[in-house]
Design an enzyme around this catalytic site. Sequence first.
Site, PDB file in Angstrom:
ATOM      1  N   TYR A 112     -16.124   4.355  -4.093  1.00  0.00           N
ATOM      2  CA  TYR A 112     -16.210   5.350  -4.941  1.00  0.00           C
ATOM      3  C   TYR A 112     -17.540   4.175  -6.725  1.00  0.00           C
ATOM      4  O   TYR A 112     -18.307   4.545  -7.016  1.00  0.00           O
ATOM      5  CB  TYR A 112     -15.820   6.259  -5.842  1.00  0.00           C
ATOM      6  CG  TYR A 112     -16.534   7.772  -6.787  1.00  0.00           C
ATOM      7  CD1 TYR A 112     -17.379   8.217  -6.265  1.00  0.00           C
ATOM      8  CD2 TYR A 112     -16.053   8.097  -7.537  1.00  0.00           C
ATOM      9  CE1 TYR A 112     -18.025   8.888  -5.863  1.00  0.00           C
ATOM     10  CE2 TYR A 112     -16.713   8.609  -8.091  1.00  0.00           C
ATOM     11  CZ  TYR A 112     -18.020   9.663  -8.195  1.00  0.00           C
ATOM     12  OH  TYR A 112     -18.422  11.122  -8.022  1.00  0.00           O
ATOM     13  N   LYS A 159     -18.671   8.305 -14.034  1.00  0.00           N
ATOM     14  CA  LYS A 159     -18.324   9.807 -14.223  1.00  0.00           C
ATOM     15  C   LYS A 159     -16.940   9.877 -15.641  1.00  0.00           C
ATOM     16  O   LYS A 159     -16.652  10.816 -16.022  1.00  0.00           O
ATOM     17  CB  LYS A 159     -17.228  10.471 -13.006  1.00  0.00           C
ATOM     18  CG  LYS A 159     -18.117  10.968 -11.753  1.00  0.00           C
ATOM     19  CD  LYS A 159     -19.335  11.862 -11.752  1.00  0.00           C
ATOM     20  CE  LYS A 159     -19.947  12.447 -10.919  1.00  0.00           C
ATOM     21  NZ  LYS A 159     -21.030  12.962 -11.579  1.00  0.00           N
TER      22      LYS A 159
HETATM   23  P1  NAD Z   1     -26.356  17.160  -3.558  1.00  0.00           P
HETATM   24  O1  NAD Z   1     -27.578  15.891  -3.169  1.00  0.00           O
HETATM   25  O2  NAD Z   1     -26.571  18.134  -3.412  1.00  0.00           O
HETATM   26  O3  NAD Z   1     -26.980  17.199  -5.469  1.00  0.00           O
HETATM   27  C1  NAD Z   1     -27.199  16.142  -6.426  1.00  0.00           C
HETATM   28  C2  NAD Z   1     -28.568  16.219  -7.025  1.00  0.00           C
HETATM   29  O4  NAD Z   1     -29.045  15.806  -7.695  1.00  0.00           O
HETATM   30  C3  NAD Z   1     -29.861  16.594  -5.800  1.00  0.00           C
HETATM   31  O5  NAD Z   1     -29.645  17.662  -6.073  1.00  0.00           O
HETATM   32  C4  NAD Z   1     -30.705  15.542  -6.536  1.00  0.00           C
HETATM   33  O6  NAD Z   1     -31.937  15.455  -6.448  1.00  0.00           O
HETATM   34  C5  NAD Z   1     -30.260  15.283  -7.920  1.00  0.00           C
HETATM   35  N1  NAD Z   1     -30.298  13.990  -8.469  1.00  0.00           N
HETATM   36  C6  NAD Z   1     -30.180  13.017  -8.247  1.00  0.00           C
HETATM   37  N2  NAD Z   1     -31.113  11.995  -9.197  1.00  0.00           N
HETATM   38  C7  NAD Z   1     -31.884  12.502 -10.334  1.00  0.00           C
HETATM   39  C8  NAD Z   1     -32.829  12.621 -11.160  1.00  0.00           C
HETATM   40  N3  NAD Z   1     -33.139  10.924 -11.067  1.00  0.00           N
HETATM   41  N4  NAD Z   1     -33.394  13.576 -11.208  1.00  0.00           N
HETATM   42  C9  NAD Z   1     -32.826  14.348 -11.221  1.00  0.00           C
HETATM   43  N5  NAD Z   1     -32.441  14.847 -10.336  1.00  0.00           N
HETATM   44  C10 NAD Z   1     -31.521  14.045  -9.478  1.00  0.00           C
HETATM   45  O7  NAD Z   1     -25.292  17.000  -3.855  1.00  0.00           O
HETATM   46  P2  NAD Z   1     -23.738  17.085  -4.029  1.00  0.00           P
HETATM   47  O8  NAD Z   1     -22.110  16.713  -3.884  1.00  0.00           O
HETATM   48  O9  NAD Z   1     -23.819  18.239  -4.930  1.00  0.00           O
HETATM   49  O10 NAD Z   1     -23.444  16.516  -6.092  1.00  0.00           O
HETATM   50  C11 NAD Z   1     -23.736  17.812  -7.118  1.00  0.00           C
HETATM   51  C12 NAD Z   1     -22.933  16.811  -8.402  1.00  0.00           C
HETATM   52  O11 NAD Z   1     -21.285  17.455  -7.735  1.00  0.00           O
HETATM   53  C13 NAD Z   1     -22.752  15.356  -8.361  1.00  0.00           C
HETATM   54  O12 NAD Z   1     -23.028  14.968 -10.160  1.00  0.00           O
HETATM   55  C14 NAD Z   1     -21.786  15.007  -7.956  1.00  0.00           C
HETATM   56  O13 NAD Z   1     -21.002  14.026  -8.733  1.00  0.00           O
HETATM   57  C15 NAD Z   1     -20.386  15.238  -7.839  1.00  0.00           C
HETATM   58  N6  NAD Z   1     -19.694  15.856  -7.375  1.00  0.00           N
HETATM   59  C16 NAD Z   1     -19.644  16.107  -6.009  1.00  0.00           C
HETATM   60  C17 NAD Z   1     -18.566  16.341  -5.138  1.00  0.00           C
HETATM   61  C18 NAD Z   1     -18.248  16.477  -3.625  1.00  0.00           C
HETATM   62  O14 NAD Z   1     -17.549  15.517  -3.140  1.00  0.00           O
HETATM   63  N7  NAD Z   1     -19.934  16.539  -2.930  1.00  0.00           N
HETATM   64  C19 NAD Z   1     -17.234  16.021  -5.735  1.00  0.00           C
HETATM   65  C20 NAD Z   1     -17.478  16.066  -7.194  1.00  0.00           C
HETATM   66  C21 NAD Z   1     -18.369  16.328  -7.806  1.00  0.00           C
HETATM   67  O1  0WE Z   2     -20.309  12.064  -6.305  1.00  0.00           O
HETATM   68  C1  0WE Z   2     -20.374  12.455  -5.833  1.00  0.00           C
HETATM   69  C2  0WE Z   2     -21.631  11.422  -5.024  1.00  0.00           C
HETATM   70  C3  0WE Z   2     -21.978  10.492  -5.496  1.00  0.00           C
HETATM   71  C4  0WE Z   2     -23.139  10.055  -5.366  1.00  0.00           C
HETATM   72  C5  0WE Z   2     -23.582   9.908  -3.667  1.00  0.00           C
HETATM   73  C6  0WE Z   2     -24.295   9.039  -3.031  1.00  0.00           C
HETATM   74  C7  0WE Z   2     -25.057   8.709  -1.492  1.00  0.00           C
HETATM   75  C8  0WE Z   2     -26.503   8.244  -1.515  1.00  0.00           C
HETATM   76  C9  0WE Z   2     -24.229   9.227  -5.523  1.00  0.00           C
HETATM   77  N1  0WE Z   2     -25.512   8.104  -5.353  1.00  0.00           N
HETATM   78  C10 0WE Z   2     -25.608   8.280  -4.176  1.00  0.00           C
HETATM   79  N2  0WE Z   2     -26.470   7.260  -4.001  1.00  0.00           N
HETATM   80  C11 0WE Z   2     -26.872   7.358  -2.657  1.00  0.00           C
HETATM   81  O2  0WE Z   2     -28.164   6.368  -1.731  1.00  0.00           O
HETATM   82  N3  0WE Z   2     -19.138  12.565  -4.688  1.00  0.00           N
HETATM   83  C12 0WE Z   2     -17.808  13.086  -5.547  1.00  0.00           C
HETATM   84  C13 0WE Z   2     -19.264  12.754  -3.237  1.00  0.00           C
HETATM   85  C14 0WE Z   2     -18.228  11.422  -3.071  1.00  0.00           C
HETATM   86  O3  0WE Z   2     -18.916  10.040  -3.139  1.00  0.00           O
HETATM   87  C15 0WE Z   2     -18.309   9.049  -2.322  1.00  0.00           C
HETATM   88  C16 0WE Z   2     -16.827   9.536  -2.411  1.00  0.00           C
HETATM   89  C17 0WE Z   2     -17.471  10.521  -2.626  1.00  0.00           C
HETATM   90  C18 0WE Z   2     -15.687  12.131  -2.455  1.00  0.00           C
HETATM   91  C19 0WE Z   2     -18.474   7.474  -2.452  1.00  0.00           C
HETATM   92  C20 0WE Z   2     -17.773   6.966  -2.071  1.00  0.00           C
HETATM   93  C21 0WE Z   2     -16.566   7.645  -2.181  1.00  0.00           C
HETATM   94  C22 0WE Z   2     -15.640   8.146  -2.039  1.00  0.00           C
END
Ligand code: NAD
Ligand code: 0WE
Length: 263
Positions: free
Chosen positions: A155, A162
């Site tokens: 991560y 974060k």
């Molecule tokens: P997602 O890919 O659906 O959403 C991520 C969004 O970030 C996308 O819509 C992307 O277009 C947007 N984004 C990236 N760069 C950008 C920029 N420069 N300007 C505007 N928008 C931009 O994935 P998600 O998992 O729904 O992620 C949403 C949030 O939840 C993120 O902050 C992620 O870190 C957080 N999160 C995800 C998880 C998980 O396991 N999926 C867990 C905890 C927190």
């Molecule tokens: O916040 C996230 C995802 C964040 C994320 C994921 C990507 C993949 C593609 C941010 N930037 C990028 N850039 C890319 O090019 N999560 C909480 C989901 C997540 O991501 C991980 C996790 C978990 C959980 C990455 C490594 C290890 C665990």
Amino acid sequence: MKLLEGKKALIFGIANKNSIAWGIAQTFHEHGAEIGFSYGIPQLERRVRPLAAQIDVEFIEMCDVSSDEEIADLFQKAAGHFGEIDILVHSIGFAPREELAGRYVDTSREGFKIALDISAYSLVALAKAAQPLMPNGGSIVSMTYYGSEKVVPHYNVMGVAKAALEASTRYLAADLGPDNIRVNAISAGPIKTLAAAGVGGFRKMLGYTAERAPLRRNVNQKEVGRTALWLCSDLGSGVTGEVVYVDAGYHILGMPEPPEKWG
Ligand code: NAD
Ligand code: 0WE
């Protein structure tokens, strides 16, 4: 009972139907909110428009949150369309792919800058731009992950971003509290989304947490949506500066029990 009747919400970070932001948007719609969407890159428009149509969203605008100019333009349009807003959802995170493999110690200066800019500073910029549209108070929610507090393999710089997002939640809550604007973050357990799909071994991570979490399962986008709902409705009126966990209890564990009990 509908909890968001008469409220207007601007939601950032919908990429497709798996996005956490879409789970939040659907919940808000069920509770009577009027919703606007902002998405990050032009290629997402064809995915976002059909979703918007399902929940009567008329305001759909692109905004790259790494640009001050695009943020200013977006909020000018939002002011024109909505007048005032009550809710802002920040569901955006990004680090260059190469930073989410290998060791944190190898993080590049540029990768660090990009991750912190898009994933953390953008909350500050959006909160500042939203404040004039919230003259009667409001609620701001962002999405975080446990990798901000404890080391989660790979991560890496996202964990540091974060941590900055969570600290920003507290500083923003202190600054905006006197204007009755609340600022909170939701710490979600791992969920299969577009952002997660780009991560090697993500399926194994889902299995690992589901086996050990107190609820013995993972969480979904709708469960995050329902927590965003109470935080952004009057049910959350006394809560600000908080990180609320929607992770099936995973974060409370000090020594996760393996699935087959010891001894
Ligand atoms: P997602 O890919 O659906 O959403 C991520 C969004 O970030 C996308 O819509 C992307 O277009 C947007 N984004 C990236 N760069 C950008 C920029 N420069 N300007 C505007 N928008 C931009 O994935 P998600 O998992 O729904 O992620 C949403 C949030 O939840 C993120 O902050 C992620 O870190 C957080 N999160 C995800 C998880 C998980 O396991 N999926 C867990 C905890 C927190
Ligand atoms: O916040 C996230 C995802 C964040 C994320 C994921 C990507 C993949 C593609 C941010 N930037 C990028 N850039 C890319 O090019 N999560 C909480 C989901 C997540 O991501 C991980 C996790 C978990 C959980 C990455 C490594 C290890 C665990």
